[in-house]
Every structure is written in structure tokens, then in C-alpha cells.
Design a protein around this motif. Sequence first.
Motif: not given
Length: 239
Positions: A78-85
Motif C-alpha cells: 500500500c501507499l500508506d506512509s507507515r508501511v515502507p517495505p
Amino acid sequence: MAQKNSIKILSVLILSMFVSSAHAGRQTKAPQTPQEELMALKEGNERFMSGEKAGHDFHYQINKTKDGQKPYAVILSCLDSRVPPEIVFDQGIGELFVARVAGNVENDDILGSMEFGTAVMGAKLVVVMGHTKCGAIKGACQNVKLGHLTGVLDKIQPAVAQVKKSNPKFNTESYDDLDHVSQAHVMLTVEEIRKKSKIIRDLEAQNKIRLVGAMYDISTGKVTFLDDVASKSGVAKNW
């Protein structure tokens, strides 16, 4: 004093050699099979959660990859800023292909990128990763209409319908219910990738790659990998 300085300099040199060797070793001992690549991501997430990260030498990795790359996994998240792979899996430069879009939806561009990452560049693992408390999932559940975002949220509607069918008391304000939709959407997306991409489907059938779903918990930092076969018996939360 001169002797102490010499010892200090020698210690720094030894430490530098050890660090360089460690980083070099991490590059040369990259995972080689789909299962090894999956384990590498799991171990990376464990390091991320514990705070004992690998200590990447990004300058070394920039130099190491300047003439080519060999990422071992493709992540759709997801684009969500809290989820940087790269961060949540504790990976460095040149180790992951990452595609990010609101709601971790797939489209022809994403599929083409996955085919490039696997068939051309040799990545052996493809991960579709959703997450808890997803704004795109909530927007889809509440039937939000907003410019081009509408088309993105439409791709989540099959998961919304699936969950609502199994839960007559579905509440669009309940994050537990929304997280069930997020999980269902991940698994349906995995199935859509298999259905639409003959290249991905054939590589998986030949055991050359593995395609899996995952959920990231934004409250804990934990990534839980779901079954790599789409759920057809319901959407029970199992992570």
C-alpha cells in the motif's frame, strides 16, 4: 601514548575490515530459492521488530549495484506512509523490487512490473502485502467517490462484498471488520495476479517462484504471511 594510538588505529582498521566483510558476505549469500527468500523476509521483519537491524552500509550497496541489480523479491504494498517495505523487512539497496499504490491493488502496469522482476531479473518471490487500519480499505467499504481514486477503490469492492456476505453485521467503522476486508483483498489480489499473468502463473507452476499474501500490523510492526492459496472458505482472521 604512541603505542596507545597505534592500538586504537589498528582496532579501527580491524573493525572496518569486519564491517566490510559482513556487508560483502550479506551480498554474496543472497537467498537462492523461493523458500529461502521468504525466510529472508521473515528474518528481516524479526530484526525490524526487535530493533537489531542489519546495519546496512548504503554507500557500499550503491557501489555494489551501480552496474546492475539482482533483487530477490517483488513486493506489492500500500501507499500508506507507515508501511515502507524496505524498512519493515530490513532490506537494503538492490534487494527488493517495490510497487506501492493505495490499497495494494493490481493493474496491468503492476503485472508487467512483476513479470519484469521475475521472468527477466530473476526474483523468485512475489508478495502482496496489505495492512491493518488501511484508509483505502475504509474508503472502499464506505463507497467513497473521489476523482481517479474511485477507480482504485472499485478494485477493492470484491473483497468488501465477500466479507459483507459472511458478516451481516459488518460495520464500516470497525477496524476489525475492515482488517478482514484487507486480508480478503490481499488473497483475492493474489488470485487475480495468477489469473491475469500467464508468465507469473507458469513460473509458479514450475516452482521457479512463489506468490504469497501478507498482512502488516501498523500497531506492532509484525508481518504475517498468509496462505499462498486464495481463501475460498471464508475470510477468518488468522494473523
